[in-house]
Structure formats: C-alpha cells, structure tokens
Design a protein around this motif. Structure first.
Motif, short mmCIF file in Angstrom:
data_model
loop_
_atom_site.label_atom_id
_atom_site.label_comp_id
_atom_site.label_asym_id
_atom_site.label_seq_id
_atom_site.Cartn_x
_atom_site.Cartn_y
_atom_site.Cartn_z
N ARG A 133 0.84 -1.21 0.00
CA ARG A 133 0.00 0.00 0.00
C ARG A 133 0.87 1.26 0.00
O ARG A 133 1.86 1.35 0.73
CB ARG A 133 -0.92 0.02 1.21
CG ARG A 133 -2.05 -1.00 1.13
CD ARG A 133 -3.05 -0.81 2.26
NE ARG A 133 -4.22 -1.63 2.06
CZ ARG A 133 -4.36 -2.87 2.53
NH1 ARG A 133 -3.38 -3.40 3.26
NH2 ARG A 133 -5.45 -3.57 2.30
N THR A 136 -0.70 7.70 2.38
CA THR A 136 -1.38 8.91 1.89
C THR A 136 -0.34 9.92 1.44
O THR A 136 0.60 10.24 2.18
CB THR A 136 -2.24 9.52 3.00
OG1 THR A 136 -3.23 8.56 3.41
CG2 THR A 136 -2.94 10.79 2.52
N THR A 152 4.85 10.33 -2.39
CA THR A 152 4.62 9.19 -1.50
C THR A 152 5.66 8.13 -1.83
O THR A 152 6.27 8.16 -2.90
CB THR A 152 3.19 8.64 -1.65
OG1 THR A 152 2.96 7.64 -0.65
CG2 THR A 152 2.97 8.04 -3.02
N HIS A 208 -4.09 12.04 -6.62
CA HIS A 208 -4.62 10.69 -6.45
C HIS A 208 -3.56 9.66 -6.84
O HIS A 208 -2.95 9.77 -7.92
CB HIS A 208 -5.85 10.47 -7.34
CG HIS A 208 -6.91 11.52 -7.20
ND1 HIS A 208 -7.88 11.48 -6.23
CD2 HIS A 208 -7.13 12.66 -7.92
CE1 HIS A 208 -8.67 12.54 -6.35
NE2 HIS A 208 -8.24 13.27 -7.37
N GLU A 216 -7.17 0.30 -5.13
CA GLU A 216 -7.50 1.31 -4.15
C GLU A 216 -6.73 2.60 -4.46
O GLU A 216 -5.65 2.57 -5.05
CB GLU A 216 -7.20 0.85 -2.72
CG GLU A 216 -5.73 0.68 -2.42
CD GLU A 216 -5.48 0.29 -0.96
OE1 GLU A 216 -6.41 -0.22 -0.32
OE2 GLU A 216 -4.34 0.48 -0.49
N THR A 217 -7.33 3.72 -4.09
CA THR A 217 -6.75 5.03 -4.34
C THR A 217 -6.55 5.76 -3.03
O THR A 217 -7.46 5.81 -2.19
CB THR A 217 -7.66 5.87 -5.26
OG1 THR A 217 -7.85 5.19 -6.50
CG2 THR A 217 -7.05 7.24 -5.53
N VAL A 218 -5.36 6.32 -2.86
CA VAL A 218 -5.11 7.21 -1.72
C VAL A 218 -4.95 8.63 -2.28
O VAL A 218 -4.32 8.83 -3.32
CB VAL A 218 -3.87 6.78 -0.92
CG1 VAL A 218 -4.14 5.52 -0.14
CG2 VAL A 218 -2.65 6.60 -1.82
N SER A 219 -5.53 9.60 -1.59
CA SER A 219 -5.56 10.98 -2.10
C SER A 219 -5.26 11.97 -0.99
O SER A 219 -5.40 11.67 0.20
CB SER A 219 -6.93 11.31 -2.71
OG SER A 219 -7.29 10.36 -3.70
N ASN A 220 -4.87 13.16 -1.42
CA ASN A 220 -4.71 14.27 -0.49
C ASN A 220 -5.06 15.56 -1.22
O ASN A 220 -4.79 15.71 -2.40
CB ASN A 220 -3.29 14.35 0.07
CG ASN A 220 -3.22 15.14 1.36
OD1 ASN A 220 -4.21 15.69 1.82
ND2 ASN A 220 -2.04 15.19 1.96
#
Length: 308
Positions: A133, A136, A152, A208, A216-220
């Motif tokens: 993974r 974020t 990241t 993104h 799965e997507t992690v975003s800020n």
C-alpha cells in the motif's frame, strides 16, 4: 466392448483444480485456500497432501500426521495449516511474511487419501498477486513558483497518478499538464512517486495515487489560498493601523509610582490632615497629565514636579 469402456474411462479428464487468485500484502500473511469437498469425515491418519509452487518447491507437506518433512527452506517458518479442520476437507494453508519474490507465483495443492481404493487428487490452484500500500501522499504548495507537489513512497506495483483541480469546476488534468517521476528503489524493490502541477490562487487541488493490484486510491487535497501582504511587524489586516501601547503602559506606571510617593510624603508632613484627591486634583488633557494637589505635571515635554 469391455476394452472400449476401459479406454474411455482412462481418457476421461481428471477433475479440474479449482482456480483462485489472491492478493498478499508485502510483510503480511495471505490465505491459500483449498477444500477437498468430502461428503464424509476424512481420516487424517490416511491423508497425505502438500502445496508446491511453480518451481515445484514444497511450501507445506502433511503425511499421515507428520508435517513439513519435505518443506523447502524458502518457506521455513512461513506456512501453517489448519489441522483441526483437515478431517472436514480443509487443506488451506496460511503463508506469512509475503515478499516480492512470491509475486505471480502459482501454487498447487495435491492430496492423496490412502485406503483400499487410493484416491489421488489435484484439488486447488492459486495465483498469488503481491502488493504494498502507498501511504497517503503529501501535497505541498510553492507560491513563489505557483506549483503543487505530491509525493509518496514504498508502494507496489507501479501506480497511476492523477490530479484534479477545482476552481470554477472540477476537472482531471491531462497528462501533458502533469510532471510525474516514478522511481524503483533498488534495495526494497518498491516504488517512490513524485508529481507536480502548476496552480493559481483560489484553487483546490487533489493528488490521487491508484494501486492497480489492490484497486484502491489514496488521495490528499490542499487549498491554494490568496497571498496576504505583510509588513515587517507581521501579518496586518488591511485598514487597521497597529498601536504601540508600550509608552502608554510606562506612563501609567510612572503616574502610579509618583502618586504613591506624593501620598507617602503627604502623610509624613501632614499626619493630622485627611487626604482628598478629586477630579480637580487630577486632570488628563491633550497636553498631558496634571496632578495639581501634589504639584506633578506630565506633558509631552516630560515630567515636572512643581512642589509645595
């Protein structure tokens, strides 16, 4: 006729192994599931089964109650079966400490139940996908260069990076509007991400990071606020003039000290007289502060004691 029937039986395809695909997270455990689907209880004293990878290295072996007599050193202390459930046909094992070397490996289970009519079975086939993974991402804004940077680290496999910007609408930036650099760390085998876009004030920008294996997507998200004009004294709201209150405080302290000094002298010289300070004794005007009873005058020119 009997010979033809025998040939037909021999040519019948073996029962197809159940196909399965699972995803393991690097450093964690994953279940390689398999069920013999037996209608009756299985005597584990007559059961032999093992799991092997596509290089025919044995992950786990069970032979009439004995475990891992044929296990490959690559899988030492990494596999565990569910012995209490074997009698019901559960041949699943848990593979721990998933590594990048396990990716895209195809694992097969083989089982034999010994008896009068020995049964050989290839019940299960599992493909293992491996992922890590992405944390974020952090998003920072540089107002000097008017750009936003997203970063990241230590994810797997190589991700997809997209940006969305919201000002008068919400839109996804085209690839030519984004500068992205994805690098593979040679030691860990994991990916690091750096991406940058140009911005304007009063925009909301979102970075993104999409992992295609985990889906799965992690975003800020960050808001680009307008620039604020400041002076050396700090941030000052427009239309507000700062007041330096230090001289006022000093003046008040001096007045209080002089009042106390004068009152003390008054008691020494006139012990029998009452002390009275009225509105006529003290006056504060634009020209300064005057205490007439004690003869003290504080003006813009300084402090003067006229005295009795």
């Amino acid at each position: 006729m009997a010979i033809l029937i025998l040939i037909s039986i021999l040519l019948l395809p073996a029962p197809a192994a159940s196909e399965n695909e699972v995803t393991g997270i690097i450093g964690e455990s994953v279940l390689l599931s398999c069920d013999l689907k037996s209608s009756t209880a299985i005597d584990t004293a007559r059961l032999r089964f093992h799991w092997q990878d596509e290089s025919e290295r044995v992950l786990y072996s069970f032979d009439k109650g004995e475990e891992n007599q044929h296990q490959d050193s690559l899988y030492t202390n990494r596999t565990k079966a569910f012995r209490s459930e074997m009698s019901s046909g559960n041949m699943s094992i848990k593979l721990s400490q998933v590594t990048l070397e396990d990716k895209q490996n195809v694992y097969r289970a083989f089982a034999t139940l010994f008896g009068e009519n020995d049964k050989h079975n290839h019940p299960c086939r599992t493909t293992l996908l491996v992922a890590a993974r992405f944390p974020t991402p952090s998003v920072t804004v540089n107002k000097t260069n008017m750009n936003a940077t997203c970063s990241t680290q230590r994810g797997y496999p190589q991700p997809m990076v997209t940006w969305t910007i919201q000002d008068r609408g919400n839109r996804t930036l085209d690839p030519w509007e984004v500068q992205t650099n994805i690098t593979l760390d040679s030691e860990s085998g994991l990916y690091n991400v750096w991406s940058q876009v140009n911005i304007t004030e009063n925009q909301t920008v979102t970075c993104h990071i999409f992992n295609p294996v985990l889906r799965e997507t992690v975003s800020n998200t960050t808001i680009v606020s307008p620039s604020i004009n400041t002076d050396p004294a700090g941030d000052v709201q427009k239309g507000f003039t700062p007041i330096n209150i230090t001289p006022i405080i000093i003046t008040i302290v001096v007045i209080l000290v002089l009042i106390l000094f004068s009152i003390g002298g008054y008691f020494v010289d006139k012990k029998q007289q009452d002390i009275s300070i009225t509105e006529q004794d003290i006056s504060i005007t634009e020209q300064g502060i005057s205490i007439t009873e004690q003869g003290i005058s504080i003006t813009e020119q300084g402090i003067t004691r006229t005295g009795h």
